[in-house]
Scaffold this active site. Sequence first.
Site, PDB file in Angstrom:
ATOM      1  N   GLU A   1       0.801  -1.218   0.000  1.00  0.00           N
ATOM      2  CA  GLU A   1       0.000   0.000   0.000  1.00  0.00           C
ATOM      3  C   GLU A   1       0.839   1.275   0.000  1.00  0.00           C
ATOM      4  OE1 GLU A   1      -2.175  -0.970   3.530  1.00  0.00           O
ATOM      5  OE2 GLU A   1      -3.955  -1.551   2.389  1.00  0.00           O
TER       6      GLU A   1
ATOM      7  N   GLU B   1       1.933  -6.847  14.971  1.00  0.00           N
ATOM      8  CA  GLU B   1       1.975  -6.569  13.534  1.00  0.00           C
ATOM      9  C   GLU B   1       3.401  -6.300  13.051  1.00  0.00           C
ATOM     10  OE1 GLU B   1      -0.715  -3.862  10.539  1.00  0.00           O
ATOM     11  OE2 GLU B   1       0.036  -2.923  12.357  1.00  0.00           O
TER      12      GLU B   1
END
Length: 833
Positions: A563, A716
Amino acid sequence: AGLVVCGATLTGASFRRAHPPPPGHISGALGGVQIPRPSGPSGPSGAVNSGALSVSVYPNCTVDGLPPNVCKCGKPGPGLCYNCTVCGTCDRCAHCSICAQNGPPPPPSPPPPPPPTLPVPAEWIERKAAGQLLYAVTAPHYGLTPSIGNGFISGDAGCSPGPSNGFKDGSCGRIHIGGVFQGDAGSQKRADVVNPFAVLVDSVSGVGTALDLERGFHVNRSVVRCDAGRLTEVTVTTYTHRLHRSLLVLEIAAPDLAHGAECTVRLTNCSVGGNADFTATSGPNGSQTLTVTTMEKPPTWSADQTPPHTAVGYAAETVPPTLTLTGPTASVFVASYHTSLEPGLEGSGRAAGAAAGDLALWATDPAKATLMPSHTAAQVELWAGGIEIAGNSTIAGTVNSSLYYILSAARADWPYGLSPGGLTRQDYEGHSFWDCETWMFPNMVALFPDIAASLAEYRYARLAAARERAVHHGLIGAMQPWESALLGFGVSSWADADEHEIHITGDVPMAFRLYYRMSRNETWLRERGWEMARDSANFFASRVVPDPKTGNWTLLEVIMPDEGAGIRNSSAYTNAIAASTMRWAFAVASTLGLPPAANWTSIADHMYLPIVELAPGLRVHPEFEGYTTKVRPFINQADVALMQYPLGLPMPLDVAVNDLVYYQARSSGPGTAGFYTGDSAYSIAWLQLGNRSAADRQFDVAFTHMDMGHFNVWKEKNFGTYGNLNFITGAGGYLQNFVYGYAGLRYTDGGLRVQPVLPPHNITSMKLRAVAFAGRRLSLEYDAAELKVTVLVGGALQISAGGSSAPPVALPTLVTTVLKLEGLHPSFVITVP
């Protein structure tokens, strides 16, 4: 106090650096008085008294064995050392240090006796060695606390220190209910409901905290001083009931207390939550109706403008601040949560009535006594599917904890999606992304197919909203939202993603394809899969344009899995998954005897997927049109590698190897965004290519993303403040290493392929329990020499050696068939006779 200073300023008990005093003076915070420096022979030549402060001066002394006039900091002193009772507080001063000259200090007071402790229970040690339980003797950071959840309700277990150092906080004292959101699109999150059972026992010392992965509960053990003065071990156990999904249960017990004996304990409520996301009204028998204050609204272009309405019914027993325990029997408290999303509870106040009914049913001693046994029985039944690791208990624990956290957030009878932060957290606001279909869903397909069906149903139930989105954009078919919540319209706060990250419109039907290949259920394919495949293929067919250089079809202005690259043209992964979607739609039409669109295969066969040389001899797929190392030296996460796994796109061997070598080095670690989103794709793709050493190295990255010192909660990122926590996207990718990597499972149109190889780190055998295929459940167990296959449920199957022309071997039900693992990469294909 006998304090002396050289070149420092005294202010109370604190010292700070100061400029040196004028010659012949000592500067001190003594009301601004400058004290002349006395002189005299060695030893105290004089003293200056100012109030309670006595300053003695020594013209010559040795400091901690150093030569005269040398300070601790290594700087020459001014020839004087000054008497003090505190040493070492000025080690960094520029001119001298403070030293002790009053003789040896008085002996310190004896330390208080350590609080009484108890050893970690033997059962914890045994179950941890089996990979069934995790325990810790220190509390994890707030945000890394484990979850308790049953897929309908979920929250963090226990209490931990408050948020600090920029870490994302957890949900201590809050409960989330699947599908219950607060806020409109762009600001929507899970609605926080109070957890009345976030309590701590005031204790003398702690024993430890355990998370029982298989039985599904969290327990804290501590030593408590009863009112009578005796010491007793007390346990605090919490769980969300697996069978009775609306129930949250707290059990407090003194298991070693004699029958008839009493112990009064004090409790502290550490809940940080509340019901601020709701408007509360009283319901029957002490229950409450909690109505969400702000709801997601359909976009103005939607044909259905009916405003949604979500309410929660809540009722709970009160936990007193002091509790008298009698004998070893637990004191049990019950809370109930229902929602108007449940069939039959849509009307006003019905959810509260259901919660009140739960308390009337379960808040009696005979009923409470059945809660733990029925919960653990349901948990054990759920865990009929799973993964067993022999030879490394640490890895066994990471596997089972990863499964546990996913199962805490999803269930078969509640089709409300799966978020990267699970159900317990606000991370990613509880929205459903491609993470579900790409990383969590494949594990559910293989081991928990009823939960996989529920996740697929979430997407199918919102297909009408996706169709409206496509029409709104002047296209046909269905356009999946990048972030989905209750209604299925786009709710991302990043508007560009909802508009341009269209690879999710391929990720969803690819998950449907995997489910069909596992189930072989043509009824489901006709009623669910066909619509998803057709509408997704039509979307891509209406969105493609010709590439001006080659005439092939491509997609412009898209955001890819990487992204951080922003909006680009001709994303390799997006083009590849669009082609795969159109090919599958054509295959479904052929299977069901339905007419396909005329252009699906022609577009799919001519999608723009160039191969370029980024350096001499280095042929790779460029991530997007115009990609170079200079343009994008690092990437957020695996992107081009996804064409090999999970898509399985055929490509030249040198390109496959180069894609992995080149992009893997640019997509993991602090030099990049460091997300553990697609990292498992590299290790699985390496195994697919037969490169075991490269796969093992990439596999090990996972361990840096877990809180291994406590409860293996996923992070994460593996640096900084770790990004989003309870990151079950990472858990899903990690588990795929075992199911689709080392065990080598592939659901294909031709059957179930198995290509087993043992994972690293001295693992001696691995077993996949209750693998789903064609309405059957199988056990697949292997070591370095043999593969054992047993059909546990359903009719017989058959198995063939990969690439062999020999007839298949029958797999009768409840009979174990043993096959030798011979050759470099032995593989087998299981089919329906």
